[in-house]
Enzyme design. Structure first.
Site, mmCIF file in Angstrom:
data_model
loop_
_atom_site.group_PDB
_atom_site.id
_atom_site.type_symbol
_atom_site.label_atom_id
_atom_site.label_comp_id
_atom_site.label_asym_id
_atom_site.label_seq_id
_atom_site.Cartn_x
_atom_site.Cartn_y
_atom_site.Cartn_z
ATOM 1 N N ALA A 185 -11.279 34.917 68.992
ATOM 2 C CA ALA A 185 -12.493 34.392 69.636
ATOM 3 C C ALA A 185 -12.599 34.900 71.072
ATOM 4 C CB ALA A 185 -12.464 32.865 69.617
ATOM 5 N N GLY A 198 9.095 46.938 71.144
ATOM 6 C CA GLY A 198 9.065 46.957 72.598
ATOM 7 C C GLY A 198 8.175 48.041 73.140
ATOM 8 N N LYS A 241 -7.175 33.948 70.106
ATOM 9 C CA LYS A 241 -7.232 35.311 70.654
ATOM 10 C C LYS A 241 -8.384 36.125 70.077
ATOM 11 C CE LYS A 241 -3.482 36.985 67.621
ATOM 12 N NZ LYS A 241 -3.249 35.654 66.991
ATOM 13 N N ARG A 268 5.947 40.768 69.089
ATOM 14 C CA ARG A 268 6.633 40.964 67.826
ATOM 15 C C ARG A 268 6.745 42.447 67.464
ATOM 16 N NH1 ARG A 268 3.931 38.349 62.559
ATOM 17 N NH2 ARG A 268 4.474 36.383 63.570
ATOM 18 N N GLU A 269 7.876 42.830 66.895
ATOM 19 C CA GLU A 269 8.117 44.084 66.177
ATOM 20 C C GLU A 269 8.401 45.311 67.020
ATOM 21 O OE1 GLU A 269 4.577 44.037 63.679
ATOM 22 O OE2 GLU A 269 5.863 43.734 61.933
ATOM 23 N N GLU A 286 -8.089 41.555 59.678
ATOM 24 C CA GLU A 286 -7.699 40.241 59.177
ATOM 25 C C GLU A 286 -8.899 39.411 58.752
ATOM 26 O OE1 GLU A 286 -4.238 37.160 60.482
ATOM 27 O OE2 GLU A 286 -5.673 37.693 62.028
ATOM 28 N N ARG A 322 -18.691 33.800 64.203
ATOM 29 C CA ARG A 322 -18.123 33.430 65.499
ATOM 30 C C ARG A 322 -19.000 33.921 66.654
ATOM 31 N NH1 ARG A 322 -11.647 33.154 65.541
ATOM 32 N NH2 ARG A 322 -11.370 32.100 63.537
#
Length: 496
Positions: free
Chosen positions: A225, A403, A223, A400-401, A248, A257
């Site tokens: 990249a 909605g 994702k 995740r985490e 990150e 990249r």
């Protein structure tokens, strides 16, 4: 000296205009046969905007009368204040009569209300700065954290000024017609920022200003990249400024990249330095091309959403300052695209729960996209639940985490690779081993599960893992495929 200044400020009168407050009430009383004046006042004011406590209680009582569908006059107001045990506190019947006798016209109510609101905003600004000044003197709060909090609070004041008018549909239709005319003159069906990938652009019609786009995938699918390729395509083809916030990965890794993708160079060669002559030649061309693009990188770890907002606003100001007056009029919001990698790592002031923190960040990103009139792509991790299913293609519930990410986003897309699950030891961007050399370039599905402005569906691209490069499939595959196993074209379903 500073302490004396603080003490002196305590004796200065807070911003207020009592006559304007009285005029608001006079205008409401003047419009005795309808509640139109009160409706107009409520669109601008709330009880706490009034400086006098008595006026706050009177406005609350007027609001209650409107809710009860009762007319607003001296007698009904007296009755309501009596019921609330506030009549004597506001000055009794005599003061209500004084307000009712005001000669203020309902036609000028908006003018009076804006004065009252303006003074209220100034008082809140003073309260905010005074409180934070005390924290600064105390010295117990980290300066960076305090600056972020002040910036956030001031931004909140600016967002809640209450002076945005409702727009008549007649005026909005004019804007709609202008957009339609511009689109009709466009030879392409892309009306937003092109991603550079035909199947994906066919589904999205390009990423548009104000949009929040969420790209989700399991770790190491590709994702980062993918979005870097979109950012590079936008900066190169559309020639717009692009901003990448990476929480990150460091800036040098991001550039590695980008260089690998732009030059078609195996990233392992760039990392180890084992470059052949062709690699060096491609490197020179790639770095020169990237240097000419307006790409801005920020790899601040643990960055807060308020910091992101502040940096983007400052960059927008700097870009505008370097534009001619004609360019500024034509393009008052010059930022072309913003990418955040990734949403779950952004710090929030909310410490109650991680889910609430992510929800706050998600809402802030959407507001920021609307404020800056630029699409913002936020990457998101998916829960491990996808690994437990037989069909591992992601769905919305895998986010995740929170909605609220699904709720706030205009587009939610997921990346899926069959080979990711066949070769579980495979790392993002590199082959699993010599036996899989033929799989360096693999198909990857971009699954649009939510698309407010278009159709849901799947676009299939080719991902070259060693170079981190994404590309369209060959035309014969997009058209239906050659004899050796066609890859189906993008599957379009009903819009969201």
């Amino acid at each position: 000296m500073a302490d004396v200044s603080l003490m002196a400020n305590e004796y200065r009168q807070a911003p207020q205009d009592i006559e304007a407050e009285k005029a608001v009430f006079g205008a409401i009383f003047f419009d005795v046969h309808s509640d139109a004046a009160m409706v107009s006042a409520q669109a601008i004011l709330e009880p706490k905007d009034f400086y006098r406590t008595a006026h706050q209680e009177i406005f609350k009582a007027m609001q209650a009368l409107v809710d009860d569908e009762r007319p607003i006059d001296v007698l009904t107001l007296q009755d309501k204040l009596n019921a609330n045990q506030q009549l004597e506190n506001v000055g009794g019947m005599a003061y209500l009569a004084e307000l009712a006798e005001s000669t203020a016209s309902a036609a000028n109510l908006k003018h009076y209300a804006n004065i009252v609101h303006e003074k209220a905003v100034l008082r809140r600004l003073i309260d905010t700065l005074t409180k934070n000044m005390s924290l600064a003197y105390d010295g117990a709060t980290d300066s960076t954290e305090l600056l972020e909090e002040v910036s956030h609070q001031v931004d909140q004041l600016a967002q809640n000024r209450g002076n945005d008018d409702l727009r008549r549909i007649e005026d909005v239709i004019k804007e709609f017609q202008e957009n339609l005319d511009a689109a009709s003159e466009n030879d392409s069906d892309i009306v937003g920022l092109a991603t550079g990938y035909q199947e994906l652009d066919k589904l999205t019609h390009g990423f548009r200003e104000d949009q929040m786009i969420v790209i989700g995938a399991r770790p190491a699918v590709g994702k980062t990249a993918f979005v870097l390729n979109i950012a590079k395509n936008a900066a190169k083809s559309e020639k717009v400024p692009v901003v990448v916030f990476s929480l990150e990965m460091g800036a040098v890794d991001l550039v590695t990249r980008l260089v690998a993708s732009e030059g078609g160079i195996d990233s392992n060669h760039l990392t180890t330095g084992q470059m052949d002559d062709d690699d060096w030649a491609s490197l020179t061309v790639a770095t020169q091309a990237l240097s000419n693009m307006k790409i801005y990188l920020d790899d601040t770890p643990g960055i807060r959403i308020t910091q992101i907002a502040s940096k983007l606003r400052q960059l927008e100001k700097d870009l505008l300052a370097n534009m001619s007056e004609e360019e500024r009029l034509e393009n008052p919001h010059p930022l072309g695209l913003v990418m955040i990698d990734y949403l779950g790592l952004i710090e929030s002031g909310n410490t109650e729960s991680r889910q609430q923190a992510v929800s706050e960040v998600s809402r802030s990103i959407k507001k920021l996209a609307k404020e800056l009139h630029t699409p913002i792509i936020a990457l998101a991790q998916l829960s491990r639940g996808v690994e437990q299913r037989t069909d591992k293609r992601p769905v919305l519930s895998d986010l995740r985490e929170s909605g609220s990410i699904e709720q706030d986003a205009d587009i939610v897309a997921f990346l899926y690779r069959d080979d990711y699950y066949r070769n579980e030891d495979d790392e993002d961007g590199g082959p699993a081993g010599p036996a899989e050399a033929e799989q360096d370039s693999v198909p990857i599905d971009v699954i649009l599960e939510k698309n407010r402005a278009g159709a849901r569906g799947t676009a299939t691209l080719m991902f070259n893992k060693p170079t981190f490069k994404f590309a369209d499939r060959a035309p014969e595959y997009r058209a239906g495929g050659p004899e050796n196993g066609p890859i189906p074209p993008a599957n379009m379903t009903n819009s969201w």
